[in-house]
Design a protein around this motif. Structure first.
Motif, PDB file in Angstrom:
ATOM      1  N   LEU A  27      10.879 -58.360 -26.222  1.00  0.00           N
ATOM      2  CA  LEU A  27      12.114 -57.569 -26.265  1.00  0.00           C
ATOM      3  C   LEU A  27      11.947 -56.242 -25.535  1.00  0.00           C
ATOM      4  N   THR A  28      10.791 -55.619 -25.695  1.00  0.00           N
ATOM      5  CA  THR A  28      10.538 -54.346 -25.024  1.00  0.00           C
ATOM      6  C   THR A  28      10.543 -54.513 -23.509  1.00  0.00           C
ATOM      7  N   VAL A  29       9.925 -55.584 -23.031  1.00  0.00           N
ATOM      8  CA  VAL A  29       9.899 -55.845 -21.584  1.00  0.00           C
ATOM      9  C   VAL A  29      11.310 -56.069 -21.061  1.00  0.00           C
ATOM     10  N   LEU A  30      12.110 -56.841 -21.793  1.00  0.00           N
ATOM     11  CA  LEU A  30      13.491 -57.085 -21.368  1.00  0.00           C
ATOM     12  C   LEU A  30      14.292 -55.787 -21.340  1.00  0.00           C
ATOM     13  N   ALA A  31      14.101 -54.949 -22.366  1.00  0.00           N
ATOM     14  CA  ALA A  31      14.843 -53.689 -22.427  1.00  0.00           C
ATOM     15  C   ALA A  31      14.463 -52.770 -21.272  1.00  0.00           C
ATOM     16  N   ARG A  32      13.174 -52.682 -20.974  1.00  0.00           N
ATOM     17  CA  ARG A  32      12.731 -51.809 -19.893  1.00  0.00           C
ATOM     18  C   ARG A  32      13.113 -52.348 -18.525  1.00  0.00           C
ATOM     19  N   SER A  33      13.263 -53.664 -18.433  1.00  0.00           N
ATOM     20  CA  SER A  33      13.680 -54.278 -17.167  1.00  0.00           C
ATOM     21  C   SER A  33      15.194 -54.306 -17.020  1.00  0.00           C
ATOM     22  N   GLN A  34      15.896 -53.859 -18.093  1.00  0.00           N
ATOM     23  CA  GLN A  34      17.360 -53.888 -18.114  1.00  0.00           C
ATOM     24  C   GLN A  34      17.886 -55.292 -17.828  1.00  0.00           C
ATOM     25  N   ARG A  35      17.253 -56.271 -18.454  1.00  0.00           N
ATOM     26  CA  ARG A  35      17.651 -57.669 -18.298  1.00  0.00           C
ATOM     27  C   ARG A  35      18.177 -58.192 -19.628  1.00  0.00           C
ATOM     28  N   ARG A  36      19.343 -57.700 -20.018  1.00  0.00           N
ATOM     29  CA  ARG A  36      19.943 -58.150 -21.272  1.00  0.00           C
ATOM     30  C   ARG A  36      20.349 -59.617 -21.210  1.00  0.00           C
ATOM     31  N   ASP A  37      20.471 -60.154 -20.008  1.00  0.00           N
ATOM     32  CA  ASP A  37      20.814 -61.571 -19.888  1.00  0.00           C
ATOM     33  C   ASP A  37      19.688 -62.471 -20.399  1.00  0.00           C
ATOM     34  N   GLY A  38      18.482 -61.890 -20.577  1.00  0.00           N
ATOM     35  CA  GLY A  38      17.381 -62.681 -21.085  1.00  0.00           C
ATOM     36  C   GLY A  38      17.306 -62.740 -22.603  1.00  0.00           C
ATOM     37  N   LEU A  39      18.152 -61.941 -23.279  1.00  0.00           N
ATOM     38  CA  LEU A  39      18.090 -61.883 -24.744  1.00  0.00           C
ATOM     39  C   LEU A  39      18.515 -63.200 -25.391  1.00  0.00           C
ATOM     40  N   ALA A  40      19.612 -63.764 -24.905  1.00  0.00           N
ATOM     41  CA  ALA A  40      20.130 -65.000 -25.506  1.00  0.00           C
ATOM     42  C   ALA A  40      19.116 -66.141 -25.416  1.00  0.00           C
ATOM     43  N   LEU A 102      -2.897 -58.724 -24.901  1.00  0.00           N
ATOM     44  CA  LEU A 102      -1.718 -59.519 -25.223  1.00  0.00           C
ATOM     45  C   LEU A 102      -0.471 -59.001 -24.522  1.00  0.00           C
ATOM     46  N   LYS A 103      -0.256 -57.685 -24.550  1.00  0.00           N
ATOM     47  CA  LYS A 103       0.952 -57.124 -23.952  1.00  0.00           C
ATOM     48  C   LYS A 103       0.993 -57.392 -22.448  1.00  0.00           C
ATOM     49  N   ALA A 104      -0.129 -57.178 -21.765  1.00  0.00           N
ATOM     50  CA  ALA A 104      -0.170 -57.394 -20.320  1.00  0.00           C
ATOM     51  C   ALA A 104       0.080 -58.860 -19.970  1.00  0.00           C
ATOM     52  N   GLU A 105      -0.524 -59.767 -20.750  1.00  0.00           N
ATOM     53  CA  GLU A 105      -0.347 -61.196 -20.488  1.00  0.00           C
ATOM     54  C   GLU A 105       1.106 -61.621 -20.700  1.00  0.00           C
ATOM     55  N   LEU A 106       1.698 -61.185 -21.816  1.00  0.00           N
ATOM     56  CA  LEU A 106       3.092 -61.556 -22.082  1.00  0.00           C
ATOM     57  C   LEU A 106       4.040 -60.933 -21.069  1.00  0.00           C
ATOM     58  N   THR A 107       3.757 -59.698 -20.671  1.00  0.00           N
ATOM     59  CA  THR A 107       4.612 -59.041 -19.672  1.00  0.00           C
ATOM     60  C   THR A 107       4.598 -59.824 -18.367  1.00  0.00           C
ATOM     61  N   GLY A 108       3.408 -60.249 -17.943  1.00  0.00           N
ATOM     62  CA  GLY A 108       3.308 -61.027 -16.713  1.00  0.00           C
ATOM     63  C   GLY A 108       4.037 -62.355 -16.809  1.00  0.00           C
ATOM     64  N   LYS A 109       3.866 -63.042 -17.939  1.00  0.00           N
ATOM     65  CA  LYS A 109       4.536 -64.334 -18.116  1.00  0.00           C
ATOM     66  C   LYS A 109       6.052 -64.184 -18.171  1.00  0.00           C
ATOM     67  N   LEU A 110       6.526 -63.127 -18.857  1.00  0.00           N
ATOM     68  CA  LEU A 110       7.969 -62.930 -18.955  1.00  0.00           C
ATOM     69  C   LEU A 110       8.553 -62.544 -17.599  1.00  0.00           C
ATOM     70  N   THR A 111       7.832 -61.747 -16.825  1.00  0.00           N
ATOM     71  CA  THR A 111       8.302 -61.384 -15.488  1.00  0.00           C
ATOM     72  C   THR A 111       8.483 -62.636 -14.632  1.00  0.00           C
ATOM     73  N   ASN A 112       7.520 -63.552 -14.720  1.00  0.00           N
ATOM     74  CA  ASN A 112       7.651 -64.807 -13.980  1.00  0.00           C
ATOM     75  C   ASN A 112       8.808 -65.648 -14.507  1.00  0.00           C
TER      76      ASN A 112
END
Length: 290
Positions: A27-40, A102-112
């Motif tokens: 959720l933090t990564v989505l919020a910082r990326s301003q990608r609210r379309d990823g919330l659903a 963990l945070k770095a790994e999840l951030t990378g995976k979510l970015t992809n």
């Protein structure tokens, strides 16, 4: 609060916290990326994981109560107990090893996943949460079978998950700063002891079914000294499965698992610098998630 409720609460809290930490990071990564379309799709993946875990619990309960009896039931419960012990052991060491990255790994995976579309985001959330859900269901199911109860373990698990969700929300809202490294360390210690009790219950089930005919002599019998229905005996039985009476194999399995896994868990991680190798040390992922 009954002892079996507390044991299940601990399981729900521990696994719920791990899942809440993962979801909070996403959720933090989505919020910082301003990608609210990823919330659903993210919440859809979380919901799907919860549904699958609940369905697994329902299937296990149905099979145990409706389809099996006698020796087959003992074997089924023993095998599911072994699966629960294997999963909790793997998850404890996975979190110990991955907490700092963990945070770095999840951030990378979510970015992809953001570049691949909503299905990928949902799949990432599903995989991240289902691991905790399956482990939690297996552990609580085994604890319920060992304690011969159904309502208290379920209530304890749900209460633990509810507490974890609240802590996750507080972490996300930055209202409370939780030292997750230290919290995970001590809940892991308690879970190791719970898992030792479940391993002992698995050995008991195999002995009752005749699959392990050796070690059936009593290692000790304190039932004439310790009343099995006393509150302290029930607490030890329901939480870590230390009963007033146990066979040689049962207590040997309990001691071997508890001492062996605790020794490995607290062994210094030589792959990390000395200053950060301590299991309970605050990790960068903890501070970021908070």
């Amino acid at each position: 609060m009954s002892s079996v409720f507390f044991a299940s609460y601990l399981i729900g809290l521990r696994d719920g916290l791990e899942a809440a930490l993962v979801v909070t990071i996403l959720l933090t990564v989505l919020a910082r990326s301003q990608r609210r379309d990823g919330l659903a799709p993210l919440w859809a993946g979380v919901a799907a994981a919860v549904i699958v875990a609940a369905a697994l619990g329902a299937v296990l309960t149905y099979v145990a109560t409706s389809l099996l009896s006698g020796v087959r039931l003992e074997l089924f419960e023993a095998v599911t107990s072994l699966l629960a012990v294997a999963m909790v052991t793997w998850m404890i060491f996975w979190m110990r090893r991955s907490a700092r990255t963990l945070k770095a790994e999840l951030t990378g995976k979510l970015t992809n996943a953001l570049g691949m579309g909503p299905v990928a985001i949902g799949a990432l959330a599903f995989v991240a949460v289902i691991r905790e859900g399956v482990e939690m269901v297996l552990l609580v199911f085994s604890a319920a079978q060992a304690a011969a109860e159904t309502i208290a373990p379920l209530a304890g698990m749900l209460t633990g998950v509810g507490t974890a969700v609240l802590l996750g929300w507080l972490m996300y809202a930055a209202v409370a700063r939780v030292n997750l490294g230290r919290l995970f360390t001590w809940t892991a210690v308690l879970l190791i002891l719970v898992a030792a009790g479940i391993a002992k219950y698995a050995a008991h089930g195999f002995q009752i079914a005749g699959a392990l005919p050796f070690g059936t002599n009593d290692a000790y019998d304190l039932s004439s000294v310790i009343e099995p229905t006393s509150w302290y005996a029930m607490v030890l039985t329901a939480t870590v499965n230390l009963t007033p009476r146990a066979t040689v194999l049962e207590i040997s399995v309990w001691i071997a698992y508890a001492i062996g896994v605790l020794a490995l868990f607290f062994r210094p991680d030589r792959s990390m610098p000395p200053a950060t190798a301590s299991v309970g040390a605050p990790a960068p992922a903890d501070r970021s998630a908070a």
